[in-house]
Design a protein around this motif. Structure first.
Motif, PDB file in Angstrom:
ATOM      1  N   ILE A 170       0.846  -1.192   0.000  1.00  0.00           N
ATOM      2  CA  ILE A 170       0.000   0.000   0.000  1.00  0.00           C
ATOM      3  C   ILE A 170       0.884   1.246   0.000  1.00  0.00           C
ATOM      4  CG2 ILE A 170      -1.761   1.298   1.262  1.00  0.00           C
ATOM      5  CD1 ILE A 170      -2.744  -1.348   2.420  1.00  0.00           C
ATOM      6  N   GLY A 171       1.897   1.227   0.855  1.00  0.00           N
ATOM      7  CA  GLY A 171       2.838   2.332   0.903  1.00  0.00           C
ATOM      8  C   GLY A 171       3.562   2.517  -0.413  1.00  0.00           C
ATOM      9  N   LEU A 172       3.857   1.400  -1.085  1.00  0.00           N
ATOM     10  CA  LEU A 172       4.521   1.478  -2.387  1.00  0.00           C
ATOM     11  C   LEU A 172       3.636   2.180  -3.411  1.00  0.00           C
ATOM     12  CD1 LEU A 172       6.889   0.720  -4.220  1.00  0.00           C
ATOM     13  CD2 LEU A 172       5.789  -1.494  -4.613  1.00  0.00           C
ATOM     14  N   GLY A 173       2.355   1.847  -3.409  1.00  0.00           N
ATOM     15  CA  GLY A 173       1.441   2.494  -4.340  1.00  0.00           C
ATOM     16  C   GLY A 173       1.309   3.985  -4.066  1.00  0.00           C
ATOM     17  N   ILE A 174       1.175   4.346  -2.786  1.00  0.00           N
ATOM     18  CA  ILE A 174       1.050   5.754  -2.418  1.00  0.00           C
ATOM     19  C   ILE A 174       2.341   6.507  -2.750  1.00  0.00           C
ATOM     20  CG2 ILE A 174       0.796   7.336  -0.463  1.00  0.00           C
ATOM     21  CD1 ILE A 174      -1.046   5.233   0.814  1.00  0.00           C
ATOM     22  N   SER A 175       3.479   5.906  -2.436  1.00  0.00           N
ATOM     23  CA  SER A 175       4.765   6.568  -2.695  1.00  0.00           C
ATOM     24  C   SER A 175       5.010   6.744  -4.185  1.00  0.00           C
ATOM     25  CB  SER A 175       5.906   5.778  -2.054  1.00  0.00           C
ATOM     26  OG  SER A 175       6.031   4.485  -2.640  1.00  0.00           O
ATOM     27  N   ALA A 176       4.579   5.769  -4.996  1.00  0.00           N
ATOM     28  CA  ALA A 176       4.749   5.880  -6.442  1.00  0.00           C
ATOM     29  C   ALA A 176       3.934   7.062  -6.986  1.00  0.00           C
ATOM     30  CB  ALA A 176       4.322   4.586  -7.125  1.00  0.00           C
ATOM     31  N   LEU A 177       2.715   7.208  -6.500  1.00  0.00           N
ATOM     32  CA  LEU A 177       1.873   8.334  -6.929  1.00  0.00           C
ATOM     33  C   LEU A 177       2.480   9.659  -6.483  1.00  0.00           C
ATOM     34  CD1 LEU A 177      -0.726   9.371  -8.218  1.00  0.00           C
ATOM     35  CD2 LEU A 177      -1.876   9.008  -6.015  1.00  0.00           C
ATOM     36  N   LEU A 178       2.966   9.700  -5.248  1.00  0.00           N
ATOM     37  CA  LEU A 178       3.585  10.913  -4.739  1.00  0.00           C
ATOM     38  C   LEU A 178       4.849  11.255  -5.533  1.00  0.00           C
ATOM     39  CD1 LEU A 178       3.675  13.150  -2.614  1.00  0.00           C
ATOM     40  CD2 LEU A 178       4.903  11.579  -1.100  1.00  0.00           C
ATOM     41  N   ALA A 179       5.638  10.233  -5.842  1.00  0.00           N
ATOM     42  CA  ALA A 179       6.863  10.448  -6.617  1.00  0.00           C
ATOM     43  C   ALA A 179       6.544  10.982  -8.008  1.00  0.00           C
ATOM     44  CB  ALA A 179       7.652   9.146  -6.722  1.00  0.00           C
ATOM     45  N   LEU A 180       5.459  10.490  -8.610  1.00  0.00           N
ATOM     46  CA  LEU A 180       5.045  10.981  -9.931  1.00  0.00           C
ATOM     47  C   LEU A 180       4.670  12.458  -9.864  1.00  0.00           C
ATOM     48  CD1 LEU A 180       4.218  10.633 -12.886  1.00  0.00           C
ATOM     49  CD2 LEU A 180       1.993   9.793 -12.080  1.00  0.00           C
ATOM     50  N   ILE A 181       3.924  12.837  -8.842  1.00  0.00           N
ATOM     51  CA  ILE A 181       3.518  14.238  -8.693  1.00  0.00           C
ATOM     52  C   ILE A 181       4.745  15.134  -8.526  1.00  0.00           C
ATOM     53  CG2 ILE A 181       2.284  15.863  -7.209  1.00  0.00           C
ATOM     54  CD1 ILE A 181       0.325  13.573  -6.570  1.00  0.00           C
ATOM     55  N   VAL A 182       5.682  14.707  -7.683  1.00  0.00           N
ATOM     56  CA  VAL A 182       6.906  15.488  -7.460  1.00  0.00           C
ATOM     57  C   VAL A 182       7.720  15.582  -8.738  1.00  0.00           C
ATOM     58  CG1 VAL A 182       9.104  15.543  -6.208  1.00  0.00           C
ATOM     59  CG2 VAL A 182       6.993  14.954  -4.998  1.00  0.00           C
ATOM     60  N   ALA A 183       7.813  14.467  -9.491  1.00  0.00           N
ATOM     61  CA  ALA A 183       8.568  14.465 -10.746  1.00  0.00           C
ATOM     62  C   ALA A 183       7.962  15.443 -11.749  1.00  0.00           C
ATOM     63  CB  ALA A 183       8.604  13.058 -11.334  1.00  0.00           C
ATOM     64  N   LEU A 184       6.639  15.487 -11.820  1.00  0.00           N
ATOM     65  CA  LEU A 184       5.969  16.423 -12.733  1.00  0.00           C
ATOM     66  C   LEU A 184       6.205  17.870 -12.302  1.00  0.00           C
ATOM     67  CD1 LEU A 184       2.561  14.578 -13.320  1.00  0.00           C
ATOM     68  CD2 LEU A 184       4.474  14.772 -14.919  1.00  0.00           C
ATOM     69  N   MET A 185       6.242  18.109 -10.997  1.00  0.00           N
ATOM     70  CA  MET A 185       6.507  19.459 -10.500  1.00  0.00           C
ATOM     71  C   MET A 185       7.937  19.892 -10.805  1.00  0.00           C
ATOM     72  SD  MET A 185       4.564  19.211  -6.798  1.00  0.00           S
ATOM     73  CE  MET A 185       5.209  20.792  -6.258  1.00  0.00           C
ATOM     74  N   ILE A 186       8.874  18.966 -10.665  1.00  0.00           N
ATOM     75  CA  ILE A 186      10.286  19.296 -10.904  1.00  0.00           C
ATOM     76  C   ILE A 186      10.541  19.534 -12.388  1.00  0.00           C
ATOM     77  CG2 ILE A 186      12.640  18.381 -10.844  1.00  0.00           C
ATOM     78  CD1 ILE A 186      11.883  16.906  -8.274  1.00  0.00           C
ATOM     79  N   THR A 187      10.014  18.644 -13.227  1.00  0.00           N
ATOM     80  CA  THR A 187      10.294  18.723 -14.666  1.00  0.00           C
ATOM     81  C   THR A 187       9.350  19.661 -15.401  1.00  0.00           C
ATOM     82  OG1 THR A 187       8.832  16.835 -15.127  1.00  0.00           O
ATOM     83  CG2 THR A 187      11.152  16.356 -14.657  1.00  0.00           C
ATOM     84  N   LYS A 188       8.219  19.995 -14.732  1.00  0.00           N
ATOM     85  CA  LYS A 188       7.165  20.784 -15.383  1.00  0.00           C
ATOM     86  C   LYS A 188       6.675  20.095 -16.659  1.00  0.00           C
ATOM     87  CE  LYS A 188       8.579  25.274 -13.550  1.00  0.00           C
ATOM     88  NZ  LYS A 188       9.517  24.706 -12.568  1.00  0.00           N
ATOM     89  N   GLY A 189       6.710  18.775 -16.613  1.00  0.00           N
ATOM     90  CA  GLY A 189       6.248  17.982 -17.737  1.00  0.00           C
ATOM     91  C   GLY A 189       4.752  17.732 -17.672  1.00  0.00           C
ATOM     92  N   LYS A 190       4.234  17.103 -18.724  1.00  0.00           N
ATOM     93  CA  LYS A 190       2.819  16.786 -18.790  1.00  0.00           C
ATOM     94  C   LYS A 190       2.570  15.367 -18.296  1.00  0.00           C
ATOM     95  CE  LYS A 190       1.995  19.841 -22.749  1.00  0.00           C
ATOM     96  NZ  LYS A 190       1.518  19.907 -24.156  1.00  0.00           N
ATOM     97  N   ALA A 191       1.411  15.165 -17.674  1.00  0.00           N
ATOM     98  CA  ALA A 191       1.063  13.837 -17.166  1.00  0.00           C
ATOM     99  C   ALA A 191       1.008  12.821 -18.299  1.00  0.00           C
ATOM    100  CB  ALA A 191      -0.273  13.891 -16.432  1.00  0.00           C
ATOM    101  N   GLN A 192       0.610  13.267 -19.479  1.00  0.00           N
ATOM    102  CA  GLN A 192       0.524  12.356 -20.628  1.00  0.00           C
ATOM    103  C   GLN A 192       1.882  11.770 -20.980  1.00  0.00           C
ATOM    104  OE1 GLN A 192      -1.094  14.171 -24.132  1.00  0.00           O
ATOM    105  NE2 GLN A 192      -1.184  12.258 -25.289  1.00  0.00           N
ATOM    106  N   GLN A 193       2.943  12.579 -20.802  1.00  0.00           N
ATOM    107  CA  GLN A 193       4.280  12.082 -21.113  1.00  0.00           C
ATOM    108  C   GLN A 193       4.682  10.950 -20.173  1.00  0.00           C
ATOM    109  OE1 GLN A 193       6.007  12.840 -23.730  1.00  0.00           O
ATOM    110  NE2 GLN A 193       7.678  11.458 -23.201  1.00  0.00           N
TER     111      GLN A 193
END
Length: 301
Positions: free
Chosen positions: A118-141
């Motif tokens: 469960i923690g892995l799933g939550i952390s993966a989602l959180l990591a994706l959000i942080v990665a998008l914020m850092i790169t300013k990329g699009k979720a589609q990418q």
């Protein structure tokens, strides 16, 4: 909550499948798309589907993979100049999402006492959000990149689940008892070192065959460690169990069956020889296995 993590994983795989079906650059888009669609449905609907139907799905996955019906396509990959410029700009900040995954997973497990998955799933989602914020990329990418990685891994992505199930079946079939009888017939009575050697080498060998140390642990520990080392010889279960599992991991270093450790990295690194990682790890694996054998023999009794 764990069921929600499985369902989210399934929906992501289904999204990959839909992208693949419309990717005309992939000459094997039908087979590849069907593979990820079936696999995704097993996650999303696995709890409600009949067991026999899930078995049919597994057979379908096997036929698609064995028939060579999977391939790679186009993933909206940015050009090389853009990637080089992004790497210079972002530098080591991209390690932040990678660090979030293990840290949040461990914290979740320790603080809530619930499944680490469960923690892995939550952390993966959180990591994706942080990665998008850092790169300013699009979720589609992120979907394009996820599909690119899963296609690079291919059928090997599901190998760990297959092998874990195989280990369970071996345990239910009594393979551990058969192994125990064979060892007793071959090894002289009360030869402690021979018992230890059979256990550590058996763990490594079964892992080489099955590609999964957890699956090997269920069979070899039941067949050798518990009856011969722990009960008959009075060995310390903690030392035997921990170092025995580590002996299985020595086998992981030596086998292409552990695809997620050895074949997948070679594919992602685009190495010419897909077994190059195994060649480099073989001698260290043997050395570790030898050390493990003596550690159990010296400290567990």
């Amino acid at each position: 909550m764990l069921e929600y993590v499985y369902q989210a994983t399934g929906l992501l795989l289904i999204a990959f499948a839909l992208q693949t079906f419309v990717d005309k650059s992939n000459s094997k888009r039908i087979g590849t798309g069907l593979f990820w669609l079936i696999y995704g449905l097993s996650f999303t609907l696995g709890k409600v589907l009949p067991d026999w139907f899930v078995g049919v799905m597994v057979l379908a996955l096997t036929l698609i993979a064995a028939g060579g019906f999977m391939g790679s396509g186009s993933y909206g990959y940015p050009d090389e100049k853009f990637r080089i410029a992004s790497a210079k700009k972002l530098k080591n900040t991209m390690f932040i999402p990678a660090i979030i995954v293990p840290v949040v997973t461990i914290l979740w497990s320790k603080t809530t006492g619930t499944s680490a998955l469960i923690g892995l799933g939550i952390s993966a989602l959180l990591a994706l959000i942080v990665a998008l914020m850092i790169t300013k990329g699009k979720a589609q990418q992120s979907l394009h990149e996820g599909r690119r990685l899963i296609d690079a891994i291919g059928w090997a992505a599901i190998l760990s689940q297959f092998l874990a199930a195989l280990g369970y079946l071996f345990g239910e079939a009594g393979v551990g008892d058969i192994v125990s009888q064979i060892v007793k017939e071959i090894v002289p009575n009360n030869n402690l070192f021979a018992y230890v050697l059979c256990y550590t080498c058996g763990m490594a060998l079964f892992t080489i065959i099955m590609g999964n140390a957890f699956a090997a642990f269920a069979v070899i520990t039941t067949g050798i460690a518990i009856p011969l080392l722990m009960i008959e010889q009075g060995g310390n279960p903690i030392i035997i169990g921990v170092i025995g599992m580590l002996s299985g991991y020595c086998g992981t270093l030596m086998t292409p069956m552990a695809a997620n450790f050895n074949i997948v990295p070679a594919a992602l690194l685009a190495l010419k020889n897909k077994n190059q990682i195994i060649y480099l790890q073989f001698i260290p694996g043997l050395l570790m296995l030898t050390i493990n054998t003596f550690l159990i023999y010296i400290f567990a009794f």
